[in-house]
Design a protein around this motif. Structure first.
Motif, PDB file in Angstrom:
ATOM      1  N   UNK A  95       1.199  -3.243  -7.935  1.00  0.00           N
ATOM      2  CA  UNK A  95       0.707  -3.593  -6.599  1.00  0.00           C
ATOM      3  C   UNK A  95      -0.324  -2.549  -6.190  1.00  0.00           C
ATOM      4  N   UNK A  96      -1.216  -2.932  -5.288  1.00  0.00           N
ATOM      5  CA  UNK A  96      -2.249  -2.035  -4.778  1.00  0.00           C
ATOM      6  C   UNK A  96      -1.827  -1.430  -3.457  1.00  0.00           C
ATOM      7  N   UNK A  97      -2.225  -0.187  -3.239  1.00  0.00           N
ATOM      8  CA  UNK A  97      -2.061   0.504  -1.964  1.00  0.00           C
ATOM      9  C   UNK A  97      -3.308   1.368  -1.777  1.00  0.00           C
ATOM     10  N   UNK A  98      -4.204   0.952  -0.886  1.00  0.00           N
ATOM     11  CA  UNK A  98      -5.468   1.672  -0.640  1.00  0.00           C
ATOM     12  C   UNK A  98      -6.158   1.981  -1.969  1.00  0.00           C
ATOM     13  N   UNK A 137       5.628  -2.867   1.216  1.00  0.00           N
ATOM     14  CA  UNK A 137       5.903  -3.189   2.617  1.00  0.00           C
ATOM     15  C   UNK A 137       4.563  -3.291   3.361  1.00  0.00           C
ATOM     16  N   UNK A 138       4.468  -4.179   4.371  1.00  0.00           N
ATOM     17  CA  UNK A 138       3.204  -4.311   5.116  1.00  0.00           C
ATOM     18  C   UNK A 138       2.687  -2.997   5.717  1.00  0.00           C
ATOM     19  N   UNK A 139       3.577  -2.056   6.049  1.00  0.00           N
ATOM     20  CA  UNK A 139       3.146  -0.754   6.582  1.00  0.00           C
ATOM     21  C   UNK A 139       2.477   0.096   5.509  1.00  0.00           C
ATOM     22  N   UNK A 140       2.658  -0.257   4.242  1.00  0.00           N
ATOM     23  CA  UNK A 140       2.159   0.464   3.080  1.00  0.00           C
ATOM     24  C   UNK A 140       2.745   1.862   2.952  1.00  0.00           C
ATOM     25  N   UNK A 141       3.836   2.127   3.649  1.00  0.00           N
ATOM     26  CA  UNK A 141       4.500   3.431   3.556  1.00  0.00           C
ATOM     27  C   UNK A 141       5.733   3.390   2.669  1.00  0.00           C
ATOM     28  N   UNK A 142       6.150   2.188   2.285  1.00  0.00           N
ATOM     29  CA  UNK A 142       7.306   2.048   1.398  1.00  0.00           C
ATOM     30  C   UNK A 142       7.148   0.799   0.550  1.00  0.00           C
ATOM     31  N   UNK A 143       7.976   0.697  -0.461  1.00  0.00           N
ATOM     32  CA  UNK A 143       7.984  -0.497  -1.298  1.00  0.00           C
ATOM     33  C   UNK A 143       9.409  -0.737  -1.779  1.00  0.00           C
ATOM     34  N   UNK A 156      10.382   5.364  -0.280  1.00  0.00           N
ATOM     35  CA  UNK A 156       9.465   5.892   0.709  1.00  0.00           C
ATOM     36  C   UNK A 156       8.334   6.635  -0.013  1.00  0.00           C
ATOM     37  N   UNK A 157       7.119   6.190   0.158  1.00  0.00           N
ATOM     38  CA  UNK A 157       5.995   6.813  -0.515  1.00  0.00           C
ATOM     39  C   UNK A 157       5.737   8.202   0.066  1.00  0.00           C
ATOM     40  N   UNK A 158       5.794   8.339   1.378  1.00  0.00           N
ATOM     41  CA  UNK A 158       5.522   9.625   2.019  1.00  0.00           C
ATOM     42  C   UNK A 158       6.557  10.672   1.641  1.00  0.00           C
ATOM     43  N   UNK A 159       7.807  10.275   1.467  1.00  0.00           N
ATOM     44  CA  UNK A 159       8.857  11.222   1.096  1.00  0.00           C
ATOM     45  C   UNK A 159       9.009  11.373  -0.406  1.00  0.00           C
TER      46      UNK A 159
END
Length: 161
Positions: A95-98, A137-143, A156-159
Motif C-alpha cells: 500500500x502507498x502512504x505519501x 487507515x484513512x488517517x494514514x497513521x496506522x494500518x 501504529x506508524x508513528x510509534x
C-alpha cells in the motif's frame, strides 16, 4: 483478453491496473477504455498511486520472490523509470502512504520503504506466516494486516509498533 487475476485502482480513482496471466492492462476508470497494455515480464502489481499523469506501481517479482521494484511512468510520454528496488522476502501485499510504500511479505514481516531516500524506514514483526491483507487507515497513521496464521494486527506508524 485473459481472465483478470488482480485489480488495483489509483489513489485518485482515474486509472485501474489489471493483471492477467500474460499482461498488465491499464484502463481509464472514467470511460472504461484500455489505455495501455504491458507485457507482464513475471511481475505482479501489489500497490499503485497516481500523481497527475504520473503513475507509480510497486511490483513483486513472480519468478524471484525476493525482489520487488517500484516503477514510475508518465502517461503522456510513456517514460518508464525504476525508482526503488526492494530486496526482501517474497512481497505479497503493498500500500502507498505519501512518499512511502508499505510492503508485506511471505514470512509475516511488514516494511515501510522511503521512496525518496530509497531506504528501509521501519520494519514491523508479529505475524508467523504470510501476510495476506494489508490496509492503510484513512488517517494514514496506522494500518491493519491479516496473516495466513489467522492473526489480525493493527500497527501504529508513528510509534513503530
Amino acid at each position: 483478453m485473459d481472465t483478470l487475476k488482480r485489480l488495483i485502482i489509483s489513489n485518485d480513482g482515474r486509472y485501474v491496473l489489471g493483471q492477467t496471466a500474460e499482461n498488465i492492462v491499464e484502463w481509464s476508470s472514467i470511460d472504461g477504455r484500455v489505455l495501455q497494455l504491458f507485457e507482464k515480464r513475471g511481475m505482479n502489481p501489489i500497490a499503485m498511486k497516481s500523481i497527475g499523469r504520473k503513475i507509480q506501481v510497486a511490483f513483486s517479482n513472480a519468478k524471484n520472490g525476493s525482489e520487488a521494484e517500484l516503477l514510475s511512468w508518465h502517461l503522456d510520454n510513456e517514460l518508464l523509470s525504476s525508482a526503488l528496488s526492494i530486496v526482501d522476502e517474497e512481497v505479497t501485499q503493498g500500500v502507498w502512504r505519501a512518499n512511502e510504500v508499505i510492503t508485506a511479505n511471505q514470512n509475516g514481516e511488514i516494511s515501510i520503504w522511503d521512496t525518496e531516500t530509497r531506504s528501509l524506514r521501519l520494519k514491523f514483526v508479529g505475524h508467523q506466516d504470510r501476510v495476506s491483507v494489508l490496509h492503510l487507515h484513512p488517517s494514514q497513521e496506522s494500518f491493519i494486516s491479516a496473516s495466513a496464521d489467522g492473526s489480525v494486527s493493527q500497527w501504529s506508524i508513528n510509534e513503530g509498533r
